[in-house]
Enzyme design. Structure first.
Site, PDB file in Angstrom:
ATOM      1  N   ASP A   1       1.073   1.136   6.116  1.00 48.68           N
ATOM      2  CA  ASP A   1       0.940   2.361   6.917  1.00 48.68           C
ATOM      3  C   ASP A   1       1.734   3.532   6.342  1.00 48.68           C
ATOM      4  O   ASP A   1       2.207   4.393   7.079  1.00 48.68           O
ATOM      5  CB  ASP A   1       1.372   2.119   8.383  1.00 48.68           C
ATOM      6  CG  ASP A   1       0.695   0.906   8.973  1.00 48.68           C
ATOM      7  OD1 ASP A   1      -0.509   0.754   8.755  1.00 48.68           O
ATOM      8  OD2 ASP A   1       1.383   0.096   9.628  1.00 48.68           O
TER       9      ASP A   1
ATOM     10  N   GLY B   1      -5.735  -0.654   7.671  1.00 53.36           N
ATOM     11  CA  GLY B   1      -6.258   0.451   8.468  1.00 53.36           C
ATOM     12  C   GLY B   1      -5.878   1.739   7.799  1.00 53.36           C
ATOM     13  O   GLY B   1      -4.698   2.078   7.716  1.00 53.36           O
ATOM     14  N   HIS B   2      -6.841   2.426   7.249  1.00 55.96           N
ATOM     15  CA  HIS B   2      -6.570   3.695   6.581  1.00 55.96           C
ATOM     16  C   HIS B   2      -7.268   4.799   7.346  1.00 55.96           C
ATOM     17  O   HIS B   2      -8.475   4.747   7.546  1.00 55.96           O
ATOM     18  CB  HIS B   2      -7.120   3.678   5.147  1.00 55.96           C
ATOM     19  CG  HIS B   2      -6.386   2.750   4.249  1.00 55.96           C
ATOM     20  ND1 HIS B   2      -6.906   2.274   3.078  1.00 55.96           N
ATOM     21  CD2 HIS B   2      -5.162   2.213   4.356  1.00 55.96           C
ATOM     22  CE1 HIS B   2      -6.022   1.484   2.496  1.00 55.96           C
ATOM     23  NE2 HIS B   2      -4.966   1.437   3.256  1.00 55.96           N
TER      24      HIS B   2
ATOM     25  N   GLN C   1      -1.706  -2.717   2.896  1.00 56.24           N
ATOM     26  CA  GLN C   1      -0.375  -3.183   3.320  1.00 56.24           C
ATOM     27  C   GLN C   1       0.709  -2.584   2.401  1.00 56.24           C
ATOM     28  O   GLN C   1       0.528  -1.476   1.923  1.00 56.24           O
ATOM     29  CB  GLN C   1      -0.309  -4.722   3.360  1.00 56.24           C
ATOM     30  CG  GLN C   1      -1.178  -5.346   4.447  1.00 56.24           C
ATOM     31  CD  GLN C   1      -2.616  -5.564   4.032  1.00 56.24           C
ATOM     32  OE1 GLN C   1      -2.870  -6.059   2.952  1.00 56.24           O
ATOM     33  NE2 GLN C   1      -3.549  -5.211   4.873  1.00 56.24           N
TER      34      GLN C   1
HETATM   35  P1  IMP Z   1      -2.091 -10.443   8.544  1.00 61.97           P
HETATM   36  O1  IMP Z   1      -2.240  -9.664   7.287  1.00 61.97           O
HETATM   37  O2  IMP Z   1      -3.075 -10.094   9.601  1.00 61.97           O
HETATM   38  O3  IMP Z   1      -2.022 -11.934   8.274  1.00 61.97           O
HETATM   39  O4  IMP Z   1      -0.654 -10.066   9.183  1.00 61.97           O
HETATM   40  C1  IMP Z   1       0.579 -10.396   8.548  1.00 61.97           C
HETATM   41  C2  IMP Z   1       1.597  -9.276   8.726  1.00 61.97           C
HETATM   42  O5  IMP Z   1       1.150  -8.130   8.000  1.00 61.97           O
HETATM   43  C3  IMP Z   1       1.760  -8.797  10.160  1.00 61.97           C
HETATM   44  O6  IMP Z   1       3.109  -8.411  10.351  1.00 61.97           O
HETATM   45  C4  IMP Z   1       0.854  -7.581  10.256  1.00 61.97           C
HETATM   46  O7  IMP Z   1       1.265  -6.684  11.263  1.00 61.97           O
HETATM   47  C5  IMP Z   1       1.078  -7.009   8.869  1.00 61.97           C
HETATM   48  N1  IMP Z   1      -0.040  -6.176   8.421  1.00 61.97           N
HETATM   49  C6  IMP Z   1      -1.250  -6.576   7.974  1.00 61.97           C
HETATM   50  N2  IMP Z   1      -2.007  -5.521   7.633  1.00 61.97           N
HETATM   51  C7  IMP Z   1      -1.253  -4.432   7.830  1.00 61.97           C
HETATM   52  C8  IMP Z   1      -1.476  -3.032   7.607  1.00 61.97           C
HETATM   53  O8  IMP Z   1      -2.521  -2.577   7.129  1.00 61.97           O
HETATM   54  N3  IMP Z   1      -0.456  -2.213   7.934  1.00 61.97           N
HETATM   55  C9  IMP Z   1       0.737  -2.682   8.414  1.00 61.97           C
HETATM   56  N4  IMP Z   1       0.987  -3.976   8.624  1.00 61.97           N
HETATM   57  C10 IMP Z   1       0.000  -4.844   8.329  1.00 61.97           C
END
Ligand code: IMP
Length: 415
Positions: free
Chosen positions: A13, A40-41, A206
């Site tokens: 983010d 999420g962009h 991420q």
């Molecule tokens: P997962 O990727 O859904 O398995 O989540 C693992 C961790 O990565 C969690 O803490 C999510 O909140 C975080 N996470 C996954 N995608 C994003 C993103 O696009 N932005 C921020 N955090 C993310």
């Protein structure tokens, strides 16, 4: 430079989508190299706002070829829905990317009941687990309906979850058949593009602190957002990458569970969250807010070989009466300057702060770096010196025009 990576240096983010959009006008190809629809962009263009989860942010530029790389995990339903507003876009999908099937989301939710990572529940971890366990389904499974049905039913049975692969395929058959001509060997496609001197942007999702190897394990995602993930995951020699633009927010945020040493627990966190709309694009969860953490940033810069930096949301810093920056951690009475590997240790560190002068002016309309308040420039220079990477862009608002360019990455000579 002709081949540049865009990488988040915190917990995601950071505004990668906006910076990809800024660099996209000079890109021929944009490759997303990891993750799935957990990303999420938000990209604002003219009067439209697009929330993208699986497509590279360059998709809104019709001249760009958008590529979903082999290191991704793909939820077909998200992909097909997200493509709809972009009928003129050229979108290619790796035939080696893995599929997220509906039961992966069920497995993700089930694991969260006991593990509490705070995942997005999009099935990311379970799909990557199947990949590493050598039992997953790749995009190429879709080339043959019977084969897909046999493989998908077998995988569901392995997980002891009911799943009707025939119904699933039938639901998307039209879109799958339309996708088949766009399934490519990304490594080969890139090799040809590089030989034709095309410009390529590798877009990360991420951030490095969520990297499976270098992040705050186990509170991480299941892929490698850091630059080292690119060559292995897209199938390209590491030395062909010429530079990496690390994106950092002027403060820190994190969604989901896990240690966050510089987290702010006062009213200020709420204030910043509201001003900067710090809510997850994918899950809507409120983001945790913190001060800038130079220890984790130095770690992220190092593991990713960052050459340049973009600072985003600098305008939000005018909310702060004092700008605090974490310069070291204290762990059990010892001062340390690295991120402890064990989560127990990381959760016990106490941040040590430097305090810099604040600025209270609205800087969101400033387009020339020299017009920024002295305190804002001092903060930018402080970060540049601490991280030993050139600041190339400063973003002062969500729109493309609200970007101060100090250096155009594409024009940096590094052949
Ligand atoms: P997962 O990727 O859904 O398995 O989540 C693992 C961790 O990565 C969690 O803490 C999510 O909140 C975080 N996470 C996954 N995608 C994003 C993103 O696009 N932005 C921020 N955090 C993310």
């Amino acid at each position: 430079m002709k081949r540049i990576a865009i990488v988040g240096l915190q917990w995601g983010d950071e505004g990668k989508g906006k910076m990809t959009d800024v660099l996209a006008k000079e890109a021929d190809l944009i490759v997303r190299y990891q993750g799935g629809d957990n990303a999420g962009h938000t990209v604002k263009f003219e009067s439209y706002t697009y929330d993208l989860h699986i497509l590279p942010s360059g998709v809104i530029h019709p001249h760009v070829i958008s590529i979903l790389g082999p290191g991704m995990v793909i939820n077909l339903e998200t992909l097909f829905n997200e493509k709809k507003p972009f009928p003129d876009a050229t979108i290619k999908v790796s035939n080696r990317a893995h599929l997220i099937l509906p039961f992966h989301k069920i497995l993700d939710a089930k694991k969260e009941e006991t593990q509490h990572i705070g995942t997005t529940k999009k099935g990311i971890g379970p799909s990557y687990s199947d990949k590493i366990n050598r039992q997953g389904l790749r995009v190429s499974s879709l080339l043959n309906k019977e084969r897909f049905i046999t493989e998908a039913n077998a995988l569901a049975a392995l997980h002891e979850i009911e799943f009707d692969a025939t119904a699933y395929y039938n639901q998307f058959e039209k879109e799958i058949l339309a996708l088949i001509p766009h399934m490519i060997d990304v490594s080969k496609y890139l090799d040809d593009a590089i030989k034709e001197h095309k410009t390529v942007l590798f877009e990360g999702a991420q951030g490095v602190m969520l990297d499976i190897a270098h992040g705050t394990y186990p509170y991480v995602t299941s892929s490698s957002p850091s630059v080292s993930g690119i060559p292995s995951q897209v199938g390209m020699a590491p030395w062909l990458l010429q530079g990496a633009l690390g994106i950092i927010k002027a403060y820190s945020t994190r969604v989901g569970e896990g240690p966050f040493p510089t987290e702010i627990h006062t009213e200020l966190a709420h204030q910043i969250r509201e001003v900067a709309h710090e809510y997850g694009v994918t899950t809507g969860r409120p983001r945790r807010i913190g001060y800038l953490d130079l220890i984790s940033l130095k770690h992220a810069v190092r593991v990713s070989g960052i050459t340049h930096i973009a600072i985003t949301l600098l305008d939000v810093m005018s909310e702060m009466d004092a700008i605090k920056v974490c310069t070291a951690y204290e762990l059990d009475g010892h001062i340390i300057d690295e991120v402890p590997a064990h989560i127990d240790d990381l959760s016990r560190v106490k941040p040590i702060y430097d305090t810099l002068p604040s600025f209270k002016e609205d800087i969101s309309q400033i387009t020339n770096y020299h017009d920024l308040p002295e305190a804002a420039k001092a903060y930018v220079t402080y970060i540049e010196n601490a991280l030993q990477a050139k600041i190339a862009y400063v973003s002062v608002g969500p729109k493309r025009e609200q970007t101060i360019q100090l250096e155009n990455m594409w024009e940096v000579s590094r052949d």
